[in-house]
Scaffold this motif. Structure first.
Motif, PDB file in Angstrom:
ATOM      1  N   ALA A 247       0.828  -1.209   0.000  1.00  0.00           N
ATOM      2  CA  ALA A 247       0.000   0.000   0.000  1.00  0.00           C
ATOM      3  C   ALA A 247       0.862   1.257   0.000  1.00  0.00           C
ATOM      4  O   ALA A 247       0.567   2.222  -0.720  1.00  0.00           O
ATOM      5  N   LEU A 248       1.949   1.246   0.790  1.00  0.00           N
ATOM      6  CA  LEU A 248       2.828   2.418   0.816  1.00  0.00           C
ATOM      7  C   LEU A 248       3.503   2.611  -0.538  1.00  0.00           C
ATOM      8  O   LEU A 248       3.558   3.736  -1.059  1.00  0.00           O
ATOM      9  N   LEU A 249       3.981   1.536  -1.111  1.00  0.00           N
ATOM     10  CA  LEU A 249       4.627   1.601  -2.431  1.00  0.00           C
ATOM     11  C   LEU A 249       3.673   2.184  -3.473  1.00  0.00           C
ATOM     12  O   LEU A 249       4.016   3.127  -4.192  1.00  0.00           O
ATOM     13  N   MET A 250       2.463   1.641  -3.537  1.00  0.00           N
ATOM     14  CA  MET A 250       1.497   2.121  -4.533  1.00  0.00           C
ATOM     15  C   MET A 250       1.067   3.550  -4.242  1.00  0.00           C
ATOM     16  O   MET A 250       0.887   4.341  -5.170  1.00  0.00           O
ATOM     17  N   SER A 251       0.911   3.904  -2.961  1.00  0.00           N
ATOM     18  CA  SER A 251       0.476   5.269  -2.640  1.00  0.00           C
ATOM     19  C   SER A 251       1.507   6.301  -3.079  1.00  0.00           C
ATOM     20  O   SER A 251       1.152   7.437  -3.394  1.00  0.00           O
ATOM     21  N   ARG A 252       2.777   5.904  -3.093  1.00  0.00           N
ATOM     22  CA  ARG A 252       3.829   6.808  -3.575  1.00  0.00           C
ATOM     23  C   ARG A 252       3.896   6.846  -5.100  1.00  0.00           C
ATOM     24  O   ARG A 252       4.375   7.823  -5.674  1.00  0.00           O
ATOM     25  N   ALA A 253       3.442   5.784  -5.738  1.00  0.00           N
ATOM     26  CA  ALA A 253       3.634   5.648  -7.182  1.00  0.00           C
ATOM     27  C   ALA A 253       2.491   6.207  -8.030  1.00  0.00           C
ATOM     28  O   ALA A 253       2.695   6.506  -9.196  1.00  0.00           O
ATOM     29  N   VAL A 254       1.296   6.337  -7.465  1.00  0.00           N
ATOM     30  CA  VAL A 254       0.166   6.816  -8.271  1.00  0.00           C
ATOM     31  C   VAL A 254       0.180   8.336  -8.367  1.00  0.00           C
ATOM     32  O   VAL A 254       0.676   9.023  -7.476  1.00  0.00           O
ATOM     33  N   ALA A 255      -0.388   8.850  -9.457  1.00  0.00           N
ATOM     34  CA  ALA A 255      -0.418  10.292  -9.685  1.00  0.00           C
ATOM     35  C   ALA A 255      -1.580  10.975  -8.965  1.00  0.00           C
ATOM     36  O   ALA A 255      -1.472  12.139  -8.579  1.00  0.00           O
ATOM     37  N   ASP A 256      -2.672  10.266  -8.780  1.00  0.00           N
ATOM     38  CA  ASP A 256      -3.884  10.844  -8.191  1.00  0.00           C
ATOM     39  C   ASP A 256      -3.756  10.901  -6.666  1.00  0.00           C
ATOM     40  O   ASP A 256      -3.727   9.861  -6.001  1.00  0.00           O
TER      41      ASP A 256
ATOM     42  N   ASP B 204      -4.296   8.595  -1.063  1.00  0.00           N
ATOM     43  CA  ASP B 204      -4.856   8.629   0.290  1.00  0.00           C
ATOM     44  C   ASP B 204      -5.767   7.427   0.539  1.00  0.00           C
ATOM     45  O   ASP B 204      -5.733   6.826   1.614  1.00  0.00           O
ATOM     46  N   GLN B 205      -6.587   7.088  -0.452  1.00  0.00           N
ATOM     47  CA  GLN B 205      -7.506   5.953  -0.301  1.00  0.00           C
ATOM     48  C   GLN B 205      -6.742   4.650  -0.084  1.00  0.00           C
ATOM     49  O   GLN B 205      -7.162   3.812   0.719  1.00  0.00           O
ATOM     50  N   LEU B 206      -5.656   4.463  -0.791  1.00  0.00           N
ATOM     51  CA  LEU B 206      -4.860   3.247  -0.605  1.00  0.00           C
ATOM     52  C   LEU B 206      -4.391   3.119   0.834  1.00  0.00           C
ATOM     53  O   LEU B 206      -4.529   2.063   1.458  1.00  0.00           O
TER      54      LEU B 206
END
Length: 192
Positions: free
Chosen positions: A161-170, A175-177
């Motif tokens: 979740a932390l990895l994806m939250s850093r990688a998405v543009a939105d 925040d939702q992740l």
């Protein structure tokens, strides 16, 4: 230790700390020796007084970055005496942690590099993963097979979740992740 030896040790530690921060921010391939030494206020020529090679520096800095994370997670668990697992999850899956990779968990940043790395890197990474799993199990109050499985699921979900939250543009999705995974992990019962 003489003054020059103490100064040398202090300089070496400064380079290691800077490199540890930079590899959490940028990964292992990006920071160059010259820029690390410059940031530490040292000359590029003095590098080999401290390290055998760039790989030597990167391996030591990665081990330092990984080890820093365990003490931070243990502190987060201790802050919430009633629910240490919740404290750990809330700290790890926070916007603050997401937004400060230079001081954050190196398990997230170094995962892919460790997977492609030499044995020394894999061992440092594994040591940290095992330390996190032990800490998460302790917050659940046991070491049964169920608690061990929960620790693996919890760590995997938090890192992902932390990895994806850093990688998405939105920013909203980011925040939702963090919020959704934290909420789901906290409501999952752990059987000691």
């Amino acid at each position: 230790m003489g003054h020059s030896q103490a100064a040398k040790a202090e300089s070496r530690e400064r380079v290691l700390r800077i490199a540890a921060r930079r590899i959490r921010e940028e990964g292992l391939t990006r920071p160059g020796v010259a820029e690390l030494m410059n940031e530490a206020g040292l000359t590029h020529g003095g590098f080999y007084k401290h390290f055998a090679s760039r790989d030597d520096l990167m391996n030591q800095a990665a081990a330092l970055a990984l080890a820093d994370g365990e003490s931070k997670m243990a502190d987060a668990a201790r802050r919430n005496r009633e629910e240490p697992r919740t404290g750990l999850i809330d700290s790890y899956l926070s916007a603050r942690h997401r937004d400060t990779p230079g001081t954050g968990c190196a398990v997230v940043t170094l995962g892919a590099s460790a997977g492609r790395g030499e044995a020394e890197m894999k061992e440092a990474y594994e040591k940290q993963v095992r330390g996190y799993l032990e800490l998460i199990s302790e917050t659940a109050g046991g070491d049964s097979d169920e608690v061990q499985a929960d620790a693996m699921l919890t760590l995997s979900a938090m890192v992902g979740a932390l990895l994806m939250s850093r990688a998405v543009a939105d920013p909203e999705l980011s925040d939702q992740l963090l919020q959704t995974v934290a909420a789901r992990l906290k409501r999952t019962p752990v059987k000691a």
